[in-house]
Motif scaffolding. Sequence first.
Motif, mmCIF file in Angstrom:
data_model
loop_
_atom_site.group_PDB
_atom_site.id
_atom_site.type_symbol
_atom_site.label_atom_id
_atom_site.label_comp_id
_atom_site.label_asym_id
_atom_site.label_seq_id
_atom_site.Cartn_x
_atom_site.Cartn_y
_atom_site.Cartn_z
ATOM 1 N N VAL A 28 0.835 -1.206 0.000
ATOM 2 C CA VAL A 28 0.000 0.000 0.000
ATOM 3 C C VAL A 28 0.870 1.257 0.000
ATOM 4 O O VAL A 28 0.597 2.221 -0.729
ATOM 5 C CB VAL A 28 -0.966 -0.006 1.196
ATOM 6 C CG1 VAL A 28 -1.763 1.301 1.252
ATOM 7 C CG2 VAL A 28 -1.917 -1.195 1.114
ATOM 8 N N LEU A 116 -3.423 -1.019 9.119
ATOM 9 C CA LEU A 116 -3.855 -2.032 8.163
ATOM 10 C C LEU A 116 -4.334 -3.231 8.971
ATOM 11 O O LEU A 116 -3.543 -3.990 9.535
ATOM 12 C CB LEU A 116 -2.708 -2.394 7.216
ATOM 13 C CG LEU A 116 -2.538 -1.430 6.028
ATOM 14 C CD1 LEU A 116 -2.204 -0.028 6.493
ATOM 15 C CD2 LEU A 116 -1.482 -1.934 5.069
ATOM 16 N N THR A 158 -7.664 -4.547 5.086
ATOM 17 C CA THR A 158 -6.954 -4.883 3.850
ATOM 18 C C THR A 158 -7.201 -6.318 3.386
ATOM 19 O O THR A 158 -6.746 -6.684 2.293
ATOM 20 C CB THR A 158 -5.442 -4.658 4.017
ATOM 21 O OG1 THR A 158 -4.969 -5.342 5.191
ATOM 22 C CG2 THR A 158 -5.140 -3.172 4.148
ATOM 23 N N VAL A 163 -5.054 -3.401 -3.051
ATOM 24 C CA VAL A 163 -3.981 -2.445 -2.784
ATOM 25 C C VAL A 163 -4.366 -1.067 -3.311
ATOM 26 O O VAL A 163 -4.182 -0.052 -2.635
ATOM 27 C CB VAL A 163 -2.662 -2.929 -3.422
ATOM 28 C CG1 VAL A 163 -1.576 -1.877 -3.275
ATOM 29 C CG2 VAL A 163 -2.207 -4.237 -2.785
ATOM 30 N N SER A 166 -6.962 0.596 -1.126
ATOM 31 C CA SER A 166 -6.378 1.024 0.149
ATOM 32 C C SER A 166 -5.562 2.293 -0.031
ATOM 33 O O SER A 166 -5.680 3.250 0.748
ATOM 34 C CB SER A 166 -5.507 -0.095 0.719
ATOM 35 O OG SER A 166 -6.257 -1.266 0.966
ATOM 36 N N ALA A 167 -4.728 2.326 -1.076
ATOM 37 C CA ALA A 167 -3.908 3.512 -1.326
ATOM 38 C C ALA A 167 -4.779 4.724 -1.637
ATOM 39 O O ALA A 167 -4.500 5.839 -1.187
ATOM 40 C CB ALA A 167 -2.939 3.238 -2.476
ATOM 41 N N TYR A 207 -1.028 -9.033 -1.445
ATOM 42 C CA TYR A 207 -0.125 -8.121 -0.729
ATOM 43 C C TYR A 207 1.251 -8.755 -0.590
ATOM 44 O O TYR A 207 1.388 -9.856 -0.164
ATOM 45 C CB TYR A 207 -0.695 -7.807 0.670
ATOM 46 C CG TYR A 207 -1.897 -6.907 0.616
ATOM 47 C CD1 TYR A 207 -1.751 -5.536 0.771
ATOM 48 C CD2 TYR A 207 -3.164 -7.422 0.383
ATOM 49 C CE1 TYR A 207 -2.875 -4.705 0.731
ATOM 50 C CE2 TYR A 207 -4.265 -6.588 0.341
ATOM 51 C CZ TYR A 207 -4.107 -5.238 0.511
ATOM 52 O OH TYR A 207 -5.205 -4.411 0.471
#
Length: 207
Positions: A28, A116, A158, A163, A166-167, A207
């Motif tokens: 992330v 996270l 998460t 990803v 989340s970012a 991840y």
Amino acid sequence: MDDDGLRCGCAGATVWFTGLPGSGKTAVARALAGTLRARRHRVELLDGDARHATLPTGPARDDPGRYTERTGLAAEVLARNGFLTLVSATAPDAGSRDAVRRRHEATGTPYVEVHLDAPQSVCAERRSAREAAGSTDGATAGDAAYEPPAHPDLRLATHRMSVAESAAAVYVLLADKGVVRSRCDETSNRLLLADVDADPGAGQRTY
């Protein structure tokens, strides 16, 4: 025109990604770093993952609390000097993370804590898959006694988010807090993470 002339003029800040090993901190943080660099921010990534480590080594690494505070000092200095500093480090001890926040508050340096929050079973499964693929260097600090933050600035599930999702959520938080400003982002309504230097497959749920 030199590179400095292309840089965004926003102030620096520290964004600390904390969570169990395997929760997605590195992925992330790297995805967000790519987005920020594409928008001309000065970005520094401090990574505690054994595969991507950019944080200091030495005796402090064996003392999680001291290691967290030492890393926090480096992050605060970078942030105070105009860098958006993304720290991806487990930092298992809540007291040490609180000390890092206080250090930032004492100098008026923006600090954002992102938890996270993936279940231990999911994190263990991810790490087992990485180990089977030969892409991890084994256990990291914080496996046994991780203390999750009680009141992070943002908590991300998460295990349910990609990803990229989340970012993007962290980017929105930074915009809401005024850490990044819309005038610095010509496409502020579209967080296009596919074009930046995130990990391959960053839009997937891995991840």
